[in-house]
Design an enzyme around this catalytic site. Structure first.
Site, mmCIF file in Angstrom:
data_model
loop_
_atom_site.group_PDB
_atom_site.id
_atom_site.type_symbol
_atom_site.label_atom_id
_atom_site.label_comp_id
_atom_site.label_asym_id
_atom_site.label_seq_id
_atom_site.Cartn_x
_atom_site.Cartn_y
_atom_site.Cartn_z
ATOM 1 C CG HIS A 296 -1.910 -1.106 1.242
ATOM 2 N ND1 HIS A 296 -3.265 -0.901 1.251
ATOM 3 C CD2 HIS A 296 -1.760 -2.458 1.250
ATOM 4 C CE1 HIS A 296 -3.905 -2.058 1.255
ATOM 5 N NE2 HIS A 296 -3.005 -3.014 1.266
ATOM 6 C CD GLN B 60 -4.087 -12.959 -3.987
ATOM 7 O OE1 GLN B 60 -4.156 -14.187 -3.898
ATOM 8 N NE2 GLN B 60 -3.591 -12.212 -3.008
ATOM 9 C CD GLU C 33 7.046 -5.479 -8.005
ATOM 10 O OE1 GLU C 33 7.476 -6.647 -7.831
ATOM 11 O OE2 GLU C 33 6.972 -4.635 -7.094
#
Length: 504
Positions: A23, A399, A382
Site C-alpha cells: 500500500h 487475485q 512488476e
C-alpha cells in the site's frame, strides 16, 4: 500560507497510506512523480512501522523550526506518522475486525490533529489529500478540512469497475441462493464465481473488509478524483466502460523505476522484510531463461499438502528454481507453510530457497523464464513491467480476477486449476510449467508480455498516457479547478487500433 520568492503558492499533497508494503509503495511512487512536476508531497501512515521505515533509509533529517523536531524524508517526500490506537507490540493481524474498527474510530482524529500541527500551524497550503482504499475514513478528514481528496486505487481498474457495479447494485452477482451465477460486465470477459473478487461472494468471511470497501463506494462523491495503479493500454476497454459512471484515471504502473527503463537509484519503494541478496548471486550462475521463480507474497500460507505438491513439481521439472518460501513465524502442528522434510537437501543443486528476495531485481534478471505467483496486483504489475510470463495461483481478494485478466485479457500466462479437494496437484503444476516454457503458446505468451512491457514503459515516459494523466492532476491541484471529464486521457482511434492486439 507559504510563498516562494516569486509569490507563487507552494502546493502540498498529503498521501495517506495503510501501513503495509504493498500500500505504501504505490503512494510513494505517485508522490515522487508529483514532486518531479513541482508539488510538495508528504506520506503519512500509522506509527507502528515508523522504526522499520526509518531504519531502512538514510533519511534526510532537518530541524522543523516550529516545534524543534526532526523531519524525515525519502527522496524529497516527507514522512509523518500518527497513532492507530494500539501499542507498538500489539499483534495487528490477530483480529482484523477489531483492528480496522478501532482504526476507523481513532484514525480520523489523529490524522486531523497531525494535519493541523504540520500544515496549518506552519502556514503550509494543503491542496490535496490522496488516500488508498484501506483508509477510506481519511476522505472524511479531507471533507472536514475542506481539502479536495483523490483516491489511488491500488488494484486493477477492472476490480474497481466490478466493485462499483456490485455495491451500487447495477448488475447481478452470485448470492447464497444462486452461488454459481456468471457475471457479464462491460469491458470484461464473462466472469464465473471463481473469477470474481472474494469480497463480493456470499462465502466471504472478512466482514470488516467488506464493510470498509462498501463504505468507500457509498461515499465515492467525497473523492474529487479517482486514480489507479494501472495504465490505459493495459485495461482500455474497462476504463472506457466506467467513463459515464465514475471515471478512473490510470497513472501507473507504479512499480520500481528500474523496470521502466529509468534510473534504479531514483526509486522510493520500501522493503519491510529484509531480502536475501544471495539469491542474485545464485541467479548469476544460471543459464538465460531457465529459472522458475515462485513467490506467493507475504500473507498466503499454503497447506502442507499443497506445499508438497508444488515442491515435488519443481523437483520433477528439471529446471532450476528460486522459491520464496516465507516460513510461518510460529510453526503449525499441521505443517502449513512449511517445506517438505528433506526437500532443501534433495534440491540443493537445483534450487534456491529464500525467506524473502529483492523481487524487482529477480524479475528483471535474464535467468528468469516464468513466475508462479499468487497474482497480487503489485507482483503482477512488476512481472508485466519486467516482461515475464506468469503461472497464476490466486488465493483471495482481487487475485482470482487478476488471474482471469492474465489468461483472457492480457494473454500472458496460465492458471493453476484446483482439484475436487481444493488442491493444485503435482501433475497440474508440472503441466503448466511445461506449457509456459515449451508449449505451443509459449512464444505467444512471451510476445504478449513484451508488448505490454513496452506499453508500460511508454505510458510513464514523458507524454505517455499515465504521464499526461499525472500532469493533468497536477494542473487541477495547482489551479484549484473542478474535475472536468474532458481532462481524461484516452487513446485516439489510431492508437486504439494499434493497442487492440495487446489488450484484447
Amino acid at each position: 500560507m507559504a510563498l516562494t520568492e516569486d509569490k507563487q503558492v507552494i502546493h502540498h499533497v498529503l498521501l495517506v497510506a495503510f501501513a503495509a508494503q504493498g500500500h505504501i509503495n504505490p503512494l510513494l511512487r505517485l508522490g515522487k512523480r508529483l514532486v518531479s512536476k513541482g508539488l510538495h508531497a508528504t506520506l503519512a501512515c500509522t506509527g507502528n512501522i515508523q522504526e522499520r521505515l526509518l531504519k531502512q533509509f538514510a533519511t534526510t533529517n532537518t530541524e522543523d523550526e516550529s516545534n524543534n523536531s526532526k523531519n524525515h524524508s525519502i527522496s524529497g517526500i516527507q514522512l509523518l506518522f500518527f497513532s492507530d490506537g494500539f501499542d507498538l507490540d500489539y499483534d495487528r493481524k490477530a483480529d482484523l475486525d477489531h483492528y480496522f474498527n478501532t482504526l476507523e474510530k481513532v484514525g480520523p482524529v489523529n490524522l486531523s490533529n497531525m494535519i493541523i500541527e504540520h500544515y496549518y500551524n506552519n502556514h503550509k497550503k494543503l491542496s490535496c489529500i490522496v488516500i488508498n482504499p484501506f483508509v477510506p475514513w481519511a476522505a472524511d478528514v479531507a471533507v472536514q478540512h475542506r481539502v479536495p481528496c483523490a483516491l489511488l486505487w491500488i488494484q486493477p481498474c477492472s476490480i474497481f469497475a466490478i466493485y462499483y457495479r456490485f455495491f451500487n447494485k447495477l448488475n447481478s452477482f452470485p448470492t447464497s441462493e444462486n452461488p454459481d451465477l456468471s457475471v457479464e460486465l462491460p469491458g470484461l470477459p464473462v466472469l464465473s464465481t471463481e473469477d470474481l473478487p472474494s469480497f463480493v461472494l456470499p462465502s466471504n468471511p472478512f466482514n470488516s473488509l467488506l464493510k470498509m470497501i462498501s463504505g468507500l463506494y457509498q461515499n465515492m462523491k467525497k473523492h474529487k478524483w479517482v486514480l489507479a495503479n494501472s495504465f490505459l493500454e493495459l485495461e482500455k476497454d474497462v476504463i472506457h466502460s466506467m467513463y459515464e459512471l465514475c471515471p478512473i484515471r490510470p497513472v501507473g504502473p507504479l512499480v520500481p523505476t528500474s523496470l521502466l527503463c529509468e534510473d534504479e537509484d531514483s526509486d522510493v519503494g520500501v522493503e519491510l522484510w529484509k531480502p536475501e541478496d544471495a539469491c542474485l548471486e545464485w541467479l548469476n550462475k544460471q543459464s538465460a531463461s531457465s529459472v522458475i521463480y515462485v513467490s506467493f507474497g507475504s500473507i498466503t500460507v499454503l497447506s502442507a499438502k499443497q506445499m508438497e505438491a508444488i515442491a515435488t513439481a519443481l523437483k520433477n521439472s528439471n529446471h532450476p528454481f528460486l522459491w520464496v518460501a516465507k516460513q510461518p513465524e510460529v510453526p503449525t502442528s499441521d505443517g502449513a507453510g512449511q517445506l517438505p522434510n528433506g526437500f532443501i537437501e534433495e534440491t540443493k543443486d537445483q534450487g534456491f530457497i529464500a525467506s524473502w528476495c529483492p523481487q524487482t531485481k529477480v524479475l528483471a534478471h535474464p535467468a528468469i523464464v516464468c513466475f508462479i505467483t499468487h497474482c497480487g496486483w503489485n507482483s503482477l504489475s512488476e512481472t508485466i513491467a519486467a516482461g515475464v510470463p506468469v503461472i497464476t495461483f490466486p488465493q483471495w481478494s482481487d487475485q482470482p480476477t487478476n488471474a482471469k485478466l492474465v489468461t483472457a485479457v492480457f494473454k500472458i500466462g496460465l492458471k493453476l486449476r484446483r482439484n475436487s479437494e481444493g488442491i493444485v496437484s503435482t501433475e497440474e503444476v508440472e503441466t503448466c510449467i511445461e506449457e509456459i516454457i515449451n508449449g505451443p503458446k509459449s512464444e505467444e505468451y512471451k510476445k504478449n508480455v513484451m508488448e505490454l512491457k513496452a506499453a508500460a514503459t511508454k505510458a510513464v515516459a514523458s507524454g505517455g498516457s499515465s504521464d499526461l494523466n499525472i500532469q493533468w492532476l497536477v494542473d487541477e491541484i495547482s489551479n484549484g479547478n473542478s474535475c472536468e471529464s474532458e481532462g481524461f486521457h484516452f487513446l485516439s482511434d489510431n492508437q486504439s487500433a494499434e493497442q487492440d492486439k495487446v489488450t484484447t
